[in-house]
Scaffold this motif. Structure first.
Motif, PDB file in Angstrom:
ATOM      1  N   LYS A 142     -58.556  -3.270 -42.472  1.00  0.00           N
ATOM      2  CA  LYS A 142     -57.923  -1.951 -42.413  1.00  0.00           C
ATOM      3  C   LYS A 142     -57.258  -1.746 -41.054  1.00  0.00           C
ATOM      4  O   LYS A 142     -56.149  -1.205 -40.975  1.00  0.00           O
ATOM      5  CB  LYS A 142     -58.969  -0.873 -42.685  1.00  0.00           C
ATOM      6  CG  LYS A 142     -58.396   0.490 -42.837  1.00  0.00           C
ATOM      7  CD  LYS A 142     -59.473   1.474 -43.235  1.00  0.00           C
ATOM      8  CE  LYS A 142     -58.850   2.829 -43.441  1.00  0.00           C
ATOM      9  NZ  LYS A 142     -59.808   3.842 -43.820  1.00  0.00           N
ATOM     10  N   TYR A 143     -57.899  -2.170 -39.992  1.00  0.00           N
ATOM     11  CA  TYR A 143     -57.347  -2.016 -38.654  1.00  0.00           C
ATOM     12  C   TYR A 143     -56.046  -2.795 -38.508  1.00  0.00           C
ATOM     13  O   TYR A 143     -55.046  -2.266 -38.022  1.00  0.00           O
ATOM     14  CB  TYR A 143     -58.378  -2.493 -37.608  1.00  0.00           C
ATOM     15  CG  TYR A 143     -57.855  -2.513 -36.201  1.00  0.00           C
ATOM     16  CD1 TYR A 143     -57.704  -1.345 -35.483  1.00  0.00           C
ATOM     17  CD2 TYR A 143     -57.517  -3.721 -35.597  1.00  0.00           C
ATOM     18  CE1 TYR A 143     -57.218  -1.367 -34.193  1.00  0.00           C
ATOM     19  CE2 TYR A 143     -57.024  -3.763 -34.323  1.00  0.00           C
ATOM     20  CZ  TYR A 143     -56.878  -2.576 -33.591  1.00  0.00           C
ATOM     21  OH  TYR A 143     -56.389  -2.618 -32.315  1.00  0.00           O
ATOM     22  N   PHE A 144     -56.064  -4.064 -38.934  1.00  0.00           N
ATOM     23  CA  PHE A 144     -54.849  -4.875 -38.806  1.00  0.00           C
ATOM     24  C   PHE A 144     -53.737  -4.372 -39.744  1.00  0.00           C
ATOM     25  O   PHE A 144     -52.561  -4.441 -39.403  1.00  0.00           O
ATOM     26  CB  PHE A 144     -55.127  -6.356 -39.058  1.00  0.00           C
ATOM     27  CG  PHE A 144     -55.874  -6.997 -37.926  1.00  0.00           C
ATOM     28  CD1 PHE A 144     -55.319  -7.041 -36.640  1.00  0.00           C
ATOM     29  CD2 PHE A 144     -57.131  -7.543 -38.125  1.00  0.00           C
ATOM     30  CE1 PHE A 144     -56.007  -7.644 -35.593  1.00  0.00           C
ATOM     31  CE2 PHE A 144     -57.813  -8.123 -37.078  1.00  0.00           C
ATOM     32  CZ  PHE A 144     -57.262  -8.180 -35.810  1.00  0.00           C
ATOM     33  N   GLU A 145     -54.133  -3.856 -40.894  1.00  0.00           N
ATOM     34  CA  GLU A 145     -53.132  -3.306 -41.814  1.00  0.00           C
ATOM     35  C   GLU A 145     -52.477  -2.070 -41.204  1.00  0.00           C
ATOM     36  O   GLU A 145     -51.277  -1.887 -41.314  1.00  0.00           O
ATOM     37  CB  GLU A 145     -53.819  -2.967 -43.138  1.00  0.00           C
ATOM     38  CG  GLU A 145     -52.871  -2.592 -44.243  1.00  0.00           C
ATOM     39  CD  GLU A 145     -53.628  -2.345 -45.542  1.00  0.00           C
ATOM     40  OE1 GLU A 145     -53.971  -1.163 -45.780  1.00  0.00           O
ATOM     41  OE2 GLU A 145     -53.881  -3.322 -46.265  1.00  0.00           O
ATOM     42  N   GLU A 146     -53.257  -1.227 -40.550  1.00  0.00           N
ATOM     43  CA  GLU A 146     -52.715  -0.035 -39.897  1.00  0.00           C
ATOM     44  C   GLU A 146     -51.810  -0.422 -38.722  1.00  0.00           C
ATOM     45  O   GLU A 146     -50.792   0.228 -38.463  1.00  0.00           O
ATOM     46  CB  GLU A 146     -53.837   0.897 -39.439  1.00  0.00           C
ATOM     47  CG  GLU A 146     -54.504   1.637 -40.553  1.00  0.00           C
ATOM     48  CD  GLU A 146     -55.658   2.506 -40.076  1.00  0.00           C
ATOM     49  OE1 GLU A 146     -55.921   2.546 -38.846  1.00  0.00           O
ATOM     50  OE2 GLU A 146     -56.300   3.111 -40.920  1.00  0.00           O
ATOM     51  N   ARG A 147     -52.165  -1.480 -38.014  1.00  0.00           N
ATOM     52  CA  ARG A 147     -51.343  -1.926 -36.872  1.00  0.00           C
ATOM     53  C   ARG A 147     -50.003  -2.463 -37.353  1.00  0.00           C
ATOM     54  O   ARG A 147     -48.973  -2.289 -36.703  1.00  0.00           O
ATOM     55  CB  ARG A 147     -52.068  -3.006 -36.089  1.00  0.00           C
ATOM     56  CG  ARG A 147     -53.033  -2.394 -35.102  1.00  0.00           C
ATOM     57  CD  ARG A 147     -53.619  -3.404 -34.200  1.00  0.00           C
ATOM     58  NE  ARG A 147     -52.717  -3.577 -33.033  1.00  0.00           N
ATOM     59  CZ  ARG A 147     -52.899  -4.449 -32.098  1.00  0.00           C
ATOM     60  NH1 ARG A 147     -53.923  -5.283 -32.184  1.00  0.00           N
ATOM     61  NH2 ARG A 147     -52.104  -4.555 -31.079  1.00  0.00           N
ATOM     62  N   GLU A 148     -50.034  -3.171 -38.508  1.00  0.00           N
ATOM     63  CA  GLU A 148     -48.787  -3.709 -39.039  1.00  0.00           C
ATOM     64  C   GLU A 148     -47.883  -2.586 -39.541  1.00  0.00           C
ATOM     65  O   GLU A 148     -46.660  -2.661 -39.451  1.00  0.00           O
ATOM     66  CB  GLU A 148     -49.056  -4.694 -40.175  1.00  0.00           C
ATOM     67  CG  GLU A 148     -49.585  -6.019 -39.735  1.00  0.00           C
ATOM     68  CD  GLU A 148     -49.891  -6.939 -40.909  1.00  0.00           C
ATOM     69  OE1 GLU A 148     -49.574  -6.604 -42.062  1.00  0.00           O
ATOM     70  OE2 GLU A 148     -50.440  -8.008 -40.649  1.00  0.00           O
ATOM     71  N   ASN A 149     -48.449  -1.561 -40.119  1.00  0.00           N
ATOM     72  CA  ASN A 149     -47.665  -0.462 -40.652  1.00  0.00           C
ATOM     73  C   ASN A 149     -47.174   0.481 -39.549  1.00  0.00           C
ATOM     74  O   ASN A 149     -46.249   1.243 -39.770  1.00  0.00           O
ATOM     75  CB  ASN A 149     -48.461   0.326 -41.682  1.00  0.00           C
ATOM     76  CG  ASN A 149     -48.705  -0.486 -42.945  1.00  0.00           C
ATOM     77  OD1 ASN A 149     -47.946  -1.408 -43.222  1.00  0.00           O
ATOM     78  ND2 ASN A 149     -49.732  -0.133 -43.671  1.00  0.00           N
ATOM     79  N   ALA A 150     -47.796   0.469 -38.414  1.00  0.00           N
ATOM     80  CA  ALA A 150     -47.392   1.387 -37.334  1.00  0.00           C
ATOM     81  C   ALA A 150     -46.225   0.905 -36.517  1.00  0.00           C
ATOM     82  O   ALA A 150     -45.597  -0.028 -36.540  1.00  0.00           O
ATOM     83  CB  ALA A 150     -48.556   1.620 -36.397  1.00  0.00           C
TER      84      ALA A 150
END
Length: 150
Positions: A142-150
């Motif tokens: 979830k953390y890496f997914e949020e970083r990619e989307n940001a």
């Protein structure tokens, strides 16, 4: 994660059933012991009563034949009391043997139960460890997914 299973559960169940059976046998043997003790006490009281009756008849002046009959009867009661006491000793010995078997069975069951408890603790520890891994994976994903989307 797989379900908890204790490989020696059937042995543990058997030991538990064996312990219950021995408890039942000991209870029955103790009941027999109490009944036998009551029989011996009753015979002793009856013997004392007959002896007192003989003494009162002798003081009242009974004939020799009556005194002999009383004496023979008292002798027979004495033999019966000794037989009942031997039976009582035999029952006590059997009860002691059952009690020793029960103690051994309880110890065996306790050992297996303790072993099962240790296996359960290990299982729970591994379960929580696996759960932490899953939670960590989900959070990092979830953390890496949020970083990619940001």
């Amino acid at each position: 994660m797989k379900r908890f299973s204790f490989r020696l559960q059937s042995v543990l169940n058997y030991r538990g059933q064996l312990e219950k059976d021995l408890e039942d046998r000991l209870a029955l043997k103790n009941k027999e012991l109490l009944e036998q003790r009551a029989n011996v006490d009753t015979l002793k009281r009856y013997n004392d009563w007959i002896c007192d009756e003989l003494e009162s008849n002798l003081q009242a002046g009974c004939d020799a034949n009556t005194a002999r009959i009383y004496g023979d009867y008292i002798k027979k009661l004495g033999m019966d009391i000794k037989d009942q006491q031997r039976c009582l000793a035999k029952l006590q010995y059997e009860a002691d043997n059952i009690r020793a078997q029960l103690i051994k069975a309880a110890q065996d069951e306790k050992i297996l139960s303790t072993l099962r408890g240790k296996y359960w603790e290990t299982y729970v520890h591994e379960f929580y460890h696996e759960e932490e891994k899953v939670i960590d994976n989900v959070l990092s994903h979830k953390y890496f997914e949020e970083r990619e989307n940001a």
